[in-house]
Scaffold this active site. Structure first.
Site, PDB file in Angstrom:
ATOM      1  N   GLY A  90     -10.009  -3.430 -54.801  1.00 53.55           N
ATOM      2  CA  GLY A  90      -9.747  -4.681 -54.312  1.00 53.55           C
ATOM      3  C   GLY A  90      -8.194  -5.083 -54.476  1.00 53.55           C
ATOM      4  O   GLY A  90      -7.322  -4.442 -54.896  1.00 53.55           O
ATOM      5  N   GLY A  91      -8.021  -6.219 -53.698  1.00 52.96           N
ATOM      6  CA  GLY A  91      -6.529  -6.533 -53.475  1.00 52.96           C
ATOM      7  C   GLY A  91      -5.750  -6.941 -54.667  1.00 52.96           C
ATOM      8  O   GLY A  91      -4.675  -6.173 -55.030  1.00 52.96           O
TER       9      GLY A  91
ATOM     10  N   TYR B 117     -21.829 -16.108 -58.859  1.00 51.24           N
ATOM     11  CA  TYR B 117     -21.290 -15.371 -57.861  1.00 51.24           C
ATOM     12  C   TYR B 117     -21.892 -15.464 -56.505  1.00 51.24           C
ATOM     13  O   TYR B 117     -21.130 -15.852 -55.639  1.00 51.24           O
ATOM     14  CB  TYR B 117     -21.539 -13.733 -58.291  1.00 51.24           C
ATOM     15  CG  TYR B 117     -20.950 -12.640 -57.369  1.00 51.24           C
ATOM     16  CD1 TYR B 117     -19.367 -12.814 -57.367  1.00 51.24           C
ATOM     17  CD2 TYR B 117     -21.515 -11.901 -56.465  1.00 51.24           C
ATOM     18  CE1 TYR B 117     -18.726 -11.825 -56.303  1.00 51.24           C
ATOM     19  CE2 TYR B 117     -20.915 -11.172 -55.678  1.00 51.24           C
ATOM     20  CZ  TYR B 117     -19.586 -10.930 -55.600  1.00 51.24           C
ATOM     21  OH  TYR B 117     -19.046 -10.013 -54.798  1.00 51.24           O
TER      22      TYR B 117
ATOM     23  N   HIS C 207      -6.031 -16.155 -53.602  1.00 52.43           N
ATOM     24  CA  HIS C 207      -6.063 -14.973 -52.582  1.00 52.43           C
ATOM     25  C   HIS C 207      -6.740 -15.392 -51.356  1.00 52.43           C
ATOM     26  O   HIS C 207      -6.462 -14.574 -50.600  1.00 52.43           O
ATOM     27  CB  HIS C 207      -6.789 -13.880 -53.579  1.00 52.43           C
ATOM     28  CG  HIS C 207      -5.945 -13.370 -54.651  1.00 52.43           C
ATOM     29  ND1 HIS C 207      -4.997 -12.362 -54.516  1.00 52.43           N
ATOM     30  CD2 HIS C 207      -5.965 -13.810 -55.647  1.00 52.43           C
ATOM     31  CE1 HIS C 207      -4.399 -12.327 -55.838  1.00 52.43           C
ATOM     32  NE2 HIS C 207      -5.006 -13.337 -56.461  1.00 52.43           N
TER      33      HIS C 207
ATOM     34  N   LYS D 189     -14.105 -10.295 -41.587  1.00 51.50           N
ATOM     35  CA  LYS D 189     -13.219  -9.025 -41.215  1.00 51.50           C
ATOM     36  C   LYS D 189     -13.261  -8.820 -39.790  1.00 51.50           C
ATOM     37  O   LYS D 189     -12.523  -8.113 -39.408  1.00 51.50           O
ATOM     38  CB  LYS D 189     -13.864  -7.909 -42.285  1.00 51.50           C
ATOM     39  CG  LYS D 189     -13.425  -8.118 -43.519  1.00 51.50           C
ATOM     40  CD  LYS D 189     -12.157  -8.156 -43.997  1.00 51.50           C
ATOM     41  CE  LYS D 189     -11.764  -8.221 -45.736  1.00 51.50           C
ATOM     42  NZ  LYS D 189     -10.610  -8.210 -45.828  1.00 51.50           N
TER      43      LYS D 189
ATOM     44  N   ASP E 165      -8.447 -13.989 -42.905  1.00 49.41           N
ATOM     45  CA  ASP E 165      -8.015 -13.041 -44.263  1.00 49.41           C
ATOM     46  C   ASP E 165      -7.090 -13.765 -44.920  1.00 49.41           C
ATOM     47  O   ASP E 165      -5.832 -14.104 -44.148  1.00 49.41           O
ATOM     48  CB  ASP E 165      -7.667 -11.893 -43.680  1.00 49.41           C
ATOM     49  CG  ASP E 165      -8.039 -10.651 -44.750  1.00 49.41           C
ATOM     50  OD1 ASP E 165      -8.126 -11.159 -45.951  1.00 49.41           O
ATOM     51  OD2 ASP E 165      -8.293  -9.541 -44.281  1.00 49.41           O
TER      52      ASP E 165
ATOM     53  N   VAL F 208      -4.739  -3.872 -46.432  1.00 51.80           N
ATOM     54  CA  VAL F 208      -4.798  -2.719 -45.574  1.00 51.80           C
ATOM     55  C   VAL F 208      -3.720  -2.392 -44.674  1.00 51.80           C
ATOM     56  O   VAL F 208      -3.201  -1.294 -44.469  1.00 51.80           O
ATOM     57  CB  VAL F 208      -6.072  -2.708 -44.942  1.00 51.80           C
ATOM     58  CG1 VAL F 208      -6.192  -1.499 -44.026  1.00 51.80           C
ATOM     59  CG2 VAL F 208      -7.359  -2.560 -45.827  1.00 51.80           C
TER      60      VAL F 208
ATOM     61  N   LYS G  38      -0.580  -3.517 -44.884  1.00 49.78           N
ATOM     62  CA  LYS G  38       0.729  -3.159 -45.566  1.00 49.78           C
ATOM     63  C   LYS G  38       0.491  -1.725 -46.059  1.00 49.78           C
ATOM     64  O   LYS G  38       1.463  -0.959 -46.104  1.00 49.78           O
ATOM     65  CB  LYS G  38       0.848  -3.972 -46.794  1.00 49.78           C
ATOM     66  CG  LYS G  38       1.121  -5.411 -46.164  1.00 49.78           C
ATOM     67  CD  LYS G  38       1.479  -6.575 -47.405  1.00 49.78           C
ATOM     68  CE  LYS G  38       2.147  -7.841 -46.854  1.00 49.78           C
ATOM     69  NZ  LYS G  38       2.616  -8.742 -47.640  1.00 49.78           N
ATOM     70  N   GLU G  39      -0.739  -1.261 -46.591  1.00 49.26           N
ATOM     71  CA  GLU G  39      -0.844  -0.140 -47.021  1.00 49.26           C
ATOM     72  C   GLU G  39      -0.742   1.038 -45.895  1.00 49.26           C
ATOM     73  O   GLU G  39      -0.265   1.985 -46.020  1.00 49.26           O
ATOM     74  CB  GLU G  39      -2.334   0.425 -47.699  1.00 49.26           C
ATOM     75  CG  GLU G  39      -2.498  -0.663 -48.963  1.00 49.26           C
ATOM     76  CD  GLU G  39      -3.747  -0.584 -49.519  1.00 49.26           C
ATOM     77  OE1 GLU G  39      -4.034  -1.535 -50.337  1.00 49.26           O
ATOM     78  OE2 GLU G  39      -4.688   0.012 -49.004  1.00 49.26           O
TER      79      GLU G  39
ATOM     80  N   ASP H 227      10.416 -49.172 -62.427  1.00 50.98           N
ATOM     81  CA  ASP H 227       9.404 -48.131 -61.782  1.00 50.98           C
ATOM     82  C   ASP H 227       9.960 -47.491 -60.514  1.00 50.98           C
ATOM     83  O   ASP H 227       9.590 -46.720 -59.928  1.00 50.98           O
ATOM     84  CB  ASP H 227       8.085 -48.271 -61.991  1.00 50.98           C
ATOM     85  CG  ASP H 227       7.742 -49.409 -60.927  1.00 50.98           C
ATOM     86  OD1 ASP H 227       8.587 -50.221 -60.598  1.00 50.98           O
ATOM     87  OD2 ASP H 227       6.611 -49.127 -60.495  1.00 50.98           O
TER      88      ASP H 227
HETATM   89  C1  GDG Z   1      -8.770 -10.732 -51.332  1.00 47.79           C
HETATM   90  C2  GDG Z   1      -8.319 -11.401 -49.896  1.00 47.79           C
HETATM   91  C3  GDG Z   1      -6.016 -10.539 -49.842  1.00 47.79           C
HETATM   92  C4  GDG Z   1     -10.840  -0.727 -49.743  1.00 47.79           C
HETATM   93  N1  GDG Z   1     -11.774   0.142 -49.573  1.00 47.79           N
HETATM   94  C5  GDG Z   1     -11.426   1.161 -50.405  1.00 47.79           C
HETATM   95  C6  GDG Z   1     -10.156   1.091 -50.972  1.00 47.79           C
HETATM   96  N2  GDG Z   1      -9.767  -0.561 -50.699  1.00 47.79           N
HETATM   97  C7  GDG Z   1      -8.836  -1.206 -51.215  1.00 47.79           C
HETATM   98  C8  GDG Z   1      -7.807  -1.360 -50.104  1.00 47.79           C
HETATM   99  C9  GDG Z   1      -7.065  -2.766 -50.464  1.00 47.79           C
HETATM  100  C10 GDG Z   1      -8.198  -3.481 -50.888  1.00 47.79           C
HETATM  101  O1  GDG Z   1      -9.166  -2.551 -51.277  1.00 47.79           O
HETATM  102  C11 GDG Z   1      -8.568  -4.338 -50.106  1.00 47.79           C
HETATM  103  O2  GDG Z   1      -7.747  -5.275 -49.684  1.00 47.79           O
HETATM  104  P1  GDG Z   1      -7.779  -6.630 -48.956  1.00 47.79           P
HETATM  105  O3  GDG Z   1      -6.482  -7.293 -48.699  1.00 47.79           O
HETATM  106  O4  GDG Z   1      -8.615  -6.490 -47.862  1.00 47.79           O
HETATM  107  O5  GDG Z   1      -8.520  -7.619 -50.188  1.00 47.79           O
HETATM  108  P2  GDG Z   1      -9.587  -8.044 -50.868  1.00 47.79           P
HETATM  109  O6  GDG Z   1     -10.065  -7.283 -51.990  1.00 47.79           O
HETATM  110  O7  GDG Z   1     -10.638  -8.330 -49.760  1.00 47.79           O
HETATM  111  O8  GDG Z   1      -9.353  -9.558 -51.616  1.00 47.79           O
HETATM  112  C12 GDG Z   1      -7.473 -10.784 -49.141  1.00 47.79           C
HETATM  113  C13 GDG Z   1      -6.315  -9.995 -51.298  1.00 47.79           C
HETATM  114  O9  GDG Z   1      -7.355 -10.708 -52.126  1.00 47.79           O
HETATM  115  C14 GDG Z   1      -5.156  -9.860 -52.050  1.00 47.79           C
HETATM  116  O10 GDG Z   1      -4.437 -11.132 -52.376  1.00 47.79           O
HETATM  117  O11 GDG Z   1      -5.110  -9.652 -49.121  1.00 47.79           O
HETATM  118  O12 GDG Z   1      -7.021 -11.517 -47.950  1.00 47.79           O
HETATM  119  O13 GDG Z   1      -9.787 -11.567 -49.477  1.00 47.79           O
HETATM  120  O14 GDG Z   1      -6.141  -2.464 -51.514  1.00 47.79           O
HETATM  121  O15 GDG Z   1      -6.916  -0.033 -50.115  1.00 47.79           O
HETATM  122  N3  GDG Z   1      -9.510   1.545 -51.722  1.00 47.79           N
HETATM  123  C15 GDG Z   1     -10.023   2.849 -51.985  1.00 47.79           C
HETATM  124  N4  GDG Z   1     -11.283   3.428 -51.363  1.00 47.79           N
HETATM  125  C16 GDG Z   1     -11.713   2.585 -50.357  1.00 47.79           C
HETATM  126  O16 GDG Z   1     -12.860   2.801 -50.148  1.00 47.79           O
HETATM  127  N5  GDG Z   1      -9.494   3.756 -52.960  1.00 47.79           N
END
Ligand code: GDG
Length: 743
Positions: A39-40, A103, A181, A296, A390, A395, A397-398, A696
Site C-alpha cells: 500500500g502507499g 472498515y 492520503h 481507479k 486519486d 504507481v 512515480k514507481e 482584542d
Molecule cells: C492511498 C491513496 C496515495 C500494488 N499492487 C502491488 C503492489 N502495489 C503497491 C504499489 C504502490 C501501492 O501498492 C499502491 O499505491 P497507491 O498510490 O495506489 O496507494 P493506495 O494504497 O491506494 O493509498 C493514494 C497513497 O495512499 C499514498 O499516500 O497515493 O492516492 O489512495 O506502492 O507498488 N506492490 C506489490 N505487488 C503488487 O501486486 N509488490
C-alpha cells in the site's frame, strides 16, 4: 508546497494508521504469524525506515495500528516483541467485533466514496457513525497508554479523522500531526455529510498541530470546509483554534526512489523481465496496476484501449496490455459487481480483437512480488494510469523510478494528485475515451529523443522529493509549528511574567488602565446592543478605580450605550475610538470638533450592502458608520462583500477626510485622525508610572503602538499583535484585573 531542506532529528515518532505494514494470520493450529502487506503508506514509510536505519541518533519510529485480527493480551505482548523488531510495528488491541463495521461502514461506505467524488455511492448510517466514533476512541485509549512524554504523534488517513482531537483532550501538550492520503473534496461534496458529523470530523482533525495534504487544492478544500462549517478563518494556512495556532500545509508524498532504481538494474529483475518479454512475444507493452476500486477508472481505461484498437487497427498483434488488478474489499457487493464487469469487458475485448496467436489484454487478478512488479514497470513501453480520483497515485512515480534508460511514456489522469508534479506525462481526462485512445497512440509513436527529456525531468523530481524527504519535511514542519506555539505561549500573561507585572503594578504610585470593551472585557455578542456588562464586571471596574489608579474603558462604541451602562460607575470612558470622552465625574466632551456630513453620502452605499447580504446590518454612530456582518446567513458571501465594500468606500470617499477600518466581522467608516492611539496618548500624558492596556482587535493595535515602551500591553485572543503579552479571553483578563484590586 512544503519542500524545505530536512533536518536530522532524534526522539520517538509514533505513526498511527488504521493498519500495520503487516497483518496477522492464524494458522490452522491457532498460532499467529505476520504477513507483510502493501500500500502507499507502507511503501513510503518502509523506504524512510530503510534509509534511516544506518543513521546514529535518528528518529526512532514506532508504527501503531491494527494487525488485522483480535488478539489475547498474551498474544499481543508476544507479537509486540517480534513486531517491534520488524519495522518498529506495534499492534494495538482493538475490539474485533467493531472493526468490520468500522472498515466497511463509515470508512469505506461513507468517507471513501464521498471523498473520491462518488456521492451517490455513499451511505449515511447512524450506527456506522457511532462505530467510527467508538473505534477512534479505542485507538486513542491504546495510544495514550503507550505514549511517553516528548513523543511526537503522527496520525494517518481518513479512518482516524477523530483521533487528533481525542488525543489532544488526553495529552494537551503533545505534538500531533495529521496526514490525509486521499483527496479532501470541495465543500459542495463534503457538505453532503450531516452537519453534526461534519463538525465533529473537522474538529477531530483540528486537534492536530499540523495538518498535511497531497496537493494545494486538497489543503484549500479543507480550509474552506473549516471556514464554512466551523467559521474559523485562516491566514496563509494558519488557523487559530482556541488560542493555539495550527498549520495546514501541502506535502506531496514520495516513494523510495532508489529501491526501484536499483532493483530495476538487478540481475534478478533482468531475468524475470527477459522471461516475461519472451512470453509476450516481444510485443510492445502497455501496463497498469491498481487495487480493484471504482476510483481507479479501470473500466474507463479498458474502453480507452478498446477505442485505440478500433481506431488504429494497424496495432493488432503489435501491442499487449498487461492489466494487473489487486484484489480488494472482496466481500463488498459493489466490488464484486465491478469485478464481474471487469471480467466481462476484458473477455469482450479479447474476443472481439484477439486472434489465435494474440491476446490483446493479459489480465491478472492477484498481487505480485516486488521483483515481478519492477520487472513489469521495466518492460512497459507505456504505463496507463487513469484514476477518476486519486489522492496521489504512487504507481505513476514507481514507473518513473523503474526506467533507468530514460525511455517509456507515462499516460496519467489529470484527476490524480500526482498529475500536479508530473507535468511531462501525457495527461488525459479519463472520462474521455477518445483522449485515452489518442494518448496511447501518441505514446507508442513518440520518438525516444522526446521520451528521454520528459522522463529525466520527472525522474529528477521524484528522486529529490522521495519518501524520506516527505517524512522529514512533515516532521520538521511539525517541530516548527510546535516551536511557534511555544514562542507565543511564553508571552502568555501567566506565571512569572504575570508576577513581574503585578510587582511593577504594586510598586507604582500612579497607574492607568486602558481597557477595550467588546471582546476584551465581555465576549463578542451577535449584535452591539446585546453586549450589556454583567454585575461582576461593573463591580470589578468600580473597585479598580482609586485615587492612585485610573480606569478608562476605551471603545469604538457609540457613546450613548456606554453612558447608559456606566452611568453610576465613576470611571473614564472613551467612545467612538476617541470622538467622545467622559471623565470619572460623568462629564462628556469632544476633544475636537468633527464633521459628520459625509455620513449622508456614504450611508446609502453601506445600506445597499445591508440589502445585498441577508442578516447584515448598519450601525450609525455620531461620527462613524459600521456595517456588521457577524449575523449574515452566508458568511462566505459576507466576507467577499466586505472586501468589495471596503474597496467601494475607499474609491467613493477619496475626497473626504475619512478612513475605512476592518474590524471583527465589521467594516467601519470614520473620521481620519480619530484613533485609540491618539485617545490613549492623551490619557497618559500626565505620566503615570504604570500603564496597562488590553484589547482584542486592529483598533487596539493603534493603542499598543502609540503607548510608551514600558507600558504593559495585552492582546486578548487573536493571532498577530504588537502587544507584549497575550491572554486567552475576557475571563483571563478579569482574573488579572482582580489581582490589581486595592488591598
Ligand atoms: C492511498 C491513496 C496515495 C500494488 N499492487 C502491488 C503492489 N502495489 C503497491 C504499489 C504502490 C501501492 O501498492 C499502491 O499505491 P497507491 O498510490 O495506489 O496507494 P493506495 O494504497 O491506494 O493509498 C493514494 C497513497 O495512499 C499514498 O499516500 O497515493 O492516492 O489512495 O506502492 O507498488 N506492490 C506489490 N505487488 C503488487 O501486486 N509488490
Amino acid at each position: 508546497m512544503n519542500m524545505e531542506a530536512p533536518r536530522a532529528r532524534s526522539g520517538r515518532l509514533l505513526v498511527v494508521s488504521n493498519r500495520l505494514p503487516f497483518s496477522v494470520q492464524r494458522s490452522p493450529n491457532g498460532d499467529v504469524e505476520l504477513l507483510p502487506s502493501s500500500g502507499g503508506l507502507v511503501s513510503a514509510l518502509v523506504g524512510y525506515l530503510e534509509a534511516r536505519k544506518q543513521e546514529p541518533g535518528a528518529l526512532e519510529l514506532i508504527w501503531a495500528g491494527w494487525a488485522g485480527a483480535e488478539l489475547s493480551a498474551e498474544e499481543t505482548n508476544e507479537l509486540r516483541k517480534t513486531a517491534l523488531e520488524r519495522q518498529g510495528g506495534y499492534p494495538l488491541r482493538l475490539a474485533g467485533a467493531d472493526m468490520d463495521r468500522f472498515y466497511h461502514g463509515f470508512c469505506n461506505g461513507t468517507l471513501w466514496p464521498l471523498f473520491h467524488y462518488f456521492p451517490s455511492y455513499a451511505t449515511y448510517e447512524e450506527e456506522d457513525w457511532e462505530t467510527y466514533r467508538r473505534v477512534n476512541q479505542q485507538y486513542c485509549d491504546e495510544i495514550v497508554e503507550m505514549a511517553q512524554p516528548g513523543d511526537e504523534i503522527w496520525v494517518h488517513d481518513y479512518q482516524l479523522l477523530l483521533l487528533p482531537a481525542l488525543l489532544r483532550q488526553r495529552l494537551p501538550d503533545a505534538s500531533i500531526g495529521f496526514f490525509l492520503h486521499i483527496p479532501f473534496p470541495s465543500f459542495e461534496v463534503f457538505r453532503q455529510l450531516p452537519t453534526k458529523w461534519r463538525r465533529e470530523l473537522l474538529e477531530g482533525v483540528l486537534g492536530a498541530d499540523l495538518m498535511g495534504f497531497h496537493t494545494h487544492d486538497y489543503s484549500q478544500h479543507f480550509l474552506h470546509s473549516v471556514f464554512r462549517t466551523l467559521g474559523h478563518e485562516h491566514y496563509l494556512g494558519r488557523i487559530n483554534v482556541d488560542g493555539a495556532i495550527k498549520a495546514v500545509e501541502t506535502f506531496p508524498i514520495g516513494i523510495d526512489f532508489n529501491r526501484f532504481w536499483q532493483a530495476s538494474t538487478s540481475a534478478e529483475v533482468a531475468e524475470i523481465r527477459g522471461r516475461m518479454a519472451a512470453g509476450l512475444g516481444g510485443r510492445r507493452v502497455i501496463f497498469s496496476v491498481d487495487r480493484l476500486d471504482y476510483s481507479k477508472g479501470i473500466l474507463h481505461r479498458l474502453r480507452g484501449f478498446e477505442a485505440f484498437l478500433s481506431l488504429f487497427p494497424e496495432y493488432a498483434r503489435q501491442v499487449t496490455f498487461v492489466l494487473l488488478v489487486v484484489p480488494s474489499r472482496e466481500l463488498v457487493t459493489r466490488y464484486q459487481r465491478m469485478k464481474q464487469e471487469l471480467d466481462e469487458l476484458v473477455g469482450q475485448i479479447n474476443g472481439r480483437y484477439g486472434s489465435v496467436d494474440w491476446v490483446p489484454i493479459v489480465y491478472q487478478y492477484r498481487s505480485v512480488p516486488f521483483a515481478e512488479l519492477v520487472a513489469l514497470y521495466g518492460l512497459a513501453d507505456v504505463a496507463l494510469i487513469t484514476p477518476l480520483r486519486d489522492g496521489m497515485n504512487l504507481v505513476a512515480k514507481e514507473y518513473i523510478a523503474s526506467k533507468p534508460e530514460g525511455t517509456g511514456v507515462l499516460i496519467l489522469s489529470d484527476m490524480a494528485g500526482a498529475a500536479r508534479e508530473l507535468g511531462e506525462a501525457l495527461q488525459i481526462n479519463p472520462n474521455h475515451t477518445r483522449e485515452i485512445a489518442d494518448a496511447i497512440h501518441e505514446a507508442l509513436t513518440m520518438p525516444a529523443a522526446e521520451q528521454r527529456p520528459r522522463m529525466r525531468a520527472m525522474q529528477g523530481r521524484v528522486k529529490t522529493y522521495d519518501a524520506t524527504r516527505w517524512v522529514d519535511s512533515f516532521v520538521s514542519t511539525l517541530h516548527r509549528t510546535k516551536e511557534r506555539q511555544g514562542r507565543l505561549a511564553t508571552r502568555h500573561l501567566t506565571g512569572a511574567p504575570l508576577a513581574d507585572v503585578l510587582e511593577r503594578h504594586r510598586r507604582a504610585a500612579k497607574r492607568t488602565l486602558l481597557l477595550d470593551y467588546d471582546g476584551t472585557l465581555v465576549p463578542i455578542a451577535g449584535t452591539p446592543a446585546e453586549a450589556v456588562p454583567d454585575a461582576e464586571l461593573i463591580t470589578l471596574l468600580r473597585d479598580l478605580q482609586t485615587p492612585s489608579q485610573e480606569v478608562i474603558v476605551i471603545s469604538g462604541r457609540e457613546h450613548r450605550s456606554l453612558a447608559e451602562w456606566f452611568r453610576d460607575v465613576p470611571i473614564g470612558l472613551v467612545a467612538e475610538h476617541g470622538a467622545w470622552q467622559r471623565d470619572a465625574q460623568g462629564e462628556w466632551t469632544m476633544p475636537k470638533p468633527l464633521p459628520d456630513h459625509w455620513k449622508k453620502q456614504v450611508g446609502p452605499l453601506v445600506q445597499s450592502y445591508v440589502e445585498r447580504v441577508p442578516g447584515s446590518s448598519l450601525e450609525e454612530k455620531d461620527y462613524a458608520l459600521v456595517w456588521h456582518y457577524r449575523l449574515a446567513l452566508d458568511q462566505e458571501l459576507a466576507a467577499q462583500r466586505a472586501k468589495e465594500l471596503t474597496d467601494d468606500i475607499v474609491t467613493y470617499t477619496a475626497n473626504l477626510d475619512v478612513q475605512v477600518l476592518e474590524g471583527k466581522k465589521a467594516i467601519e467608516v470614520r473620521n481620519s485622525g480619530v484613533t485609540k492611539g491618539v485617545a490613549g496618548n492623551a490619557h497618559t500624558a500626565h505620566g503615570p508610572d504604570f500603564i496597562f492596556a488590553a484589547g482584542d482587535d486592529a483598533t487596539d493595535e493603534d493603542l499598543f503602538r502609540a503607548l510608551p515602551r514600558d507600558a504593559v500591553t495585552v492582546c486578548v485572543g487573536g493571532m498577530h499583535s504588537h502587544a507584549t503579552y497575550r491572554l486567552s479571553d475576557y475571563r483571563e483578563l478579569r482574573a488579572v484585573l482582580r489581582a490589581m484590586l486595592p488591598r
